[in-house]
Design a protein around this motif. Structure first.
Motif, PDB file in Angstrom:
ATOM      1  N   LEU A 109      10.774  -3.671  -3.155  1.00 39.21           N
ATOM      2  CA  LEU A 109      10.056  -3.510  -1.898  1.00 39.21           C
ATOM      3  C   LEU A 109       8.808  -4.384  -1.926  1.00 39.21           C
ATOM      4  O   LEU A 109       8.291  -4.721  -2.999  1.00 39.21           O
ATOM      5  CB  LEU A 109       9.650  -2.048  -1.668  1.00 39.21           C
ATOM      6  CG  LEU A 109      10.762  -1.011  -1.523  1.00 39.21           C
ATOM      7  CD1 LEU A 109      10.159   0.376  -1.320  1.00 39.21           C
ATOM      8  CD2 LEU A 109      11.702  -1.359  -0.377  1.00 39.21           C
ATOM      9  N   VAL A 156      11.967  -4.193   2.674  1.00 34.31           N
ATOM     10  CA  VAL A 156      12.885  -4.478   1.579  1.00 34.31           C
ATOM     11  C   VAL A 156      12.667  -5.931   1.177  1.00 34.31           C
ATOM     12  O   VAL A 156      12.648  -6.828   2.029  1.00 34.31           O
ATOM     13  CB  VAL A 156      14.353  -4.266   2.013  1.00 34.31           C
ATOM     14  CG1 VAL A 156      15.293  -4.605   0.862  1.00 34.31           C
ATOM     15  CG2 VAL A 156      14.564  -2.833   2.468  1.00 34.31           C
ATOM     16  N   VAL A 187       5.932  -1.636   4.927  1.00 33.64           N
ATOM     17  CA  VAL A 187       6.665  -1.873   3.683  1.00 33.64           C
ATOM     18  C   VAL A 187       8.070  -2.354   4.049  1.00 33.64           C
ATOM     19  O   VAL A 187       8.730  -1.772   4.910  1.00 33.64           O
ATOM     20  CB  VAL A 187       6.749  -0.598   2.825  1.00 33.64           C
ATOM     21  CG1 VAL A 187       7.566  -0.851   1.562  1.00 33.64           C
ATOM     22  CG2 VAL A 187       5.345  -0.124   2.458  1.00 33.64           C
ATOM     23  N   ILE A 222       7.197   4.385  -3.857  1.00 31.07           N
ATOM     24  CA  ILE A 222       7.061   3.066  -3.232  1.00 31.07           C
ATOM     25  C   ILE A 222       6.383   2.096  -4.185  1.00 31.07           C
ATOM     26  O   ILE A 222       6.780   0.929  -4.315  1.00 31.07           O
ATOM     27  CB  ILE A 222       6.250   3.167  -1.916  1.00 31.07           C
ATOM     28  CG1 ILE A 222       6.993   4.016  -0.886  1.00 31.07           C
ATOM     29  CG2 ILE A 222       5.970   1.785  -1.352  1.00 31.07           C
ATOM     30  CD1 ILE A 222       8.312   3.477  -0.438  1.00 31.07           C
ATOM     31  N   GLN A 282       7.915  -1.347  -5.607  1.00 26.81           N
ATOM     32  CA  GLN A 282       7.205  -2.613  -5.414  1.00 26.81           C
ATOM     33  C   GLN A 282       7.022  -3.325  -6.752  1.00 26.81           C
ATOM     34  O   GLN A 282       7.222  -4.553  -6.846  1.00 26.81           O
ATOM     35  CB  GLN A 282       5.839  -2.360  -4.768  1.00 26.81           C
ATOM     36  CG  GLN A 282       5.905  -2.050  -3.283  1.00 26.81           C
ATOM     37  CD  GLN A 282       4.516  -1.842  -2.697  1.00 26.81           C
ATOM     38  OE1 GLN A 282       4.042  -0.721  -2.561  1.00 26.81           O
ATOM     39  NE2 GLN A 282       3.854  -2.936  -2.369  1.00 26.81           N
TER      40      GLN A 282
END
Length: 256
Positions: A64, A74, A72, A55, A59
């Motif tokens: 993300l 999209v 979290v 993740i 990011q």
């Protein structure tokens, strides 16, 4: 020799690749919230540290985004498709509006052609399901629902074309359309005759796709977009005529 040892891919990279593909294929959409960390790690069968690492990488790459106390999501990667200045130009010039309709006519005709040829049975079932929702909304006479389903119907055909570049490009265009940048779709669904014509045109598009007739599907899209263009021309003329009529009325009142 030009050979190297094959190394097992880190679990976090497997997660990254899976999320990338879901975004690339349009399955995960901009603004969509991911499941909780616990649920997602269970679904993927990876540890939470591996998931967090994946993740974090997604990011950092802007795919993300995390929102405090929300989760979290999209990232709205389509938001950068057009600059704010260009969007303002689109919304204030008729030439851009008609160019948009011509662009849709060409691209969506191709998408319908490809959907009839390449779409899976499930793709076609999605399109058909949305069309039946359009028929139901038509009976309720709710222009808001009809306009939203109209956009969903066309996007489902584009998704069924299985062209990733076309999918993301057209999705960004439809986001602007939903915002009313090009024209007010709901206005087109307020006129009973127009609503009936639009439903018949969507029925013809759906029929062409469902029968897997690429030529018929494309021709139906072209007929539909030509009608949309003419309806827009009529709306613009009506608005101008009303403005002139109001000037005449105001002038007449001032003469009394």
């Amino acid at each position: 020799m030009p050979f190297q040892k094959i190394e097992a891919e880190k679990l976090s990279q497997s997660v990254v690749h899976q999320v990338e593909l879901l975004i690339l294929r349009g399955i995960l959409r901009p603004g969509e919230r991911l499941p909780s960390e616990r649920e997602l790690s269970d679904r993927l069968g990876v540890s939470r540290p591996s998931l967090r690492e994946a993740i974090a990488e997604l990011q950092d790459r802007g795919l993300l985004t995390a929102k405090p106390n929300a989760g979290v999501f999209v990232a709205d990667v389509l938001g950068s498709a057009f600059s704010p200045a260009l969007i303002d130009l689109f919304s204030t010039h008729e030439d851009a509006v008609f160019d948009y309709v011509a662009f849709r006519r060409d691209l969506e005709g191709l998408a319908a052609e490809r959907a009839a040829h390449f779409g899976s049975d499930t793709d076609l079932e999605v399109i058909n399901t949305i069309f039946h929702k359009m028929e139901a909304a038509h009976q309720k006479r709710d222009p808001t629902d009809e306009a939203e389903l109209d956009a969903n119907f066309h996007m489902a055909i584009i998704e069924a074309s299985h062209n990733i570049v076309m999918l993301h490009m057209m999705r960004s265009m439809y986001d602007l359309l939903r915002q009313g940048v090009f024209y007010n779709r709901q206005m087109m669904f307020k006129n009973r005759l127009t609503r009936d014509m639009l439903l018949d045109q969507h029925r013809a598009i759906n029929s062409g796709v469902q029968s897997r007739n690429p030529q018929a599907a494309r021709a139906a899209v072209e007929v539909h977009m030509d009608y949309v263009k003419q309806a827009m021309v009529d709306q613009i003329k009506a608005a101008r005529n009303e403005a002139i009529a109001r000037q005449r009325l105001q002038h007449e009142k001032n003469r009394q």
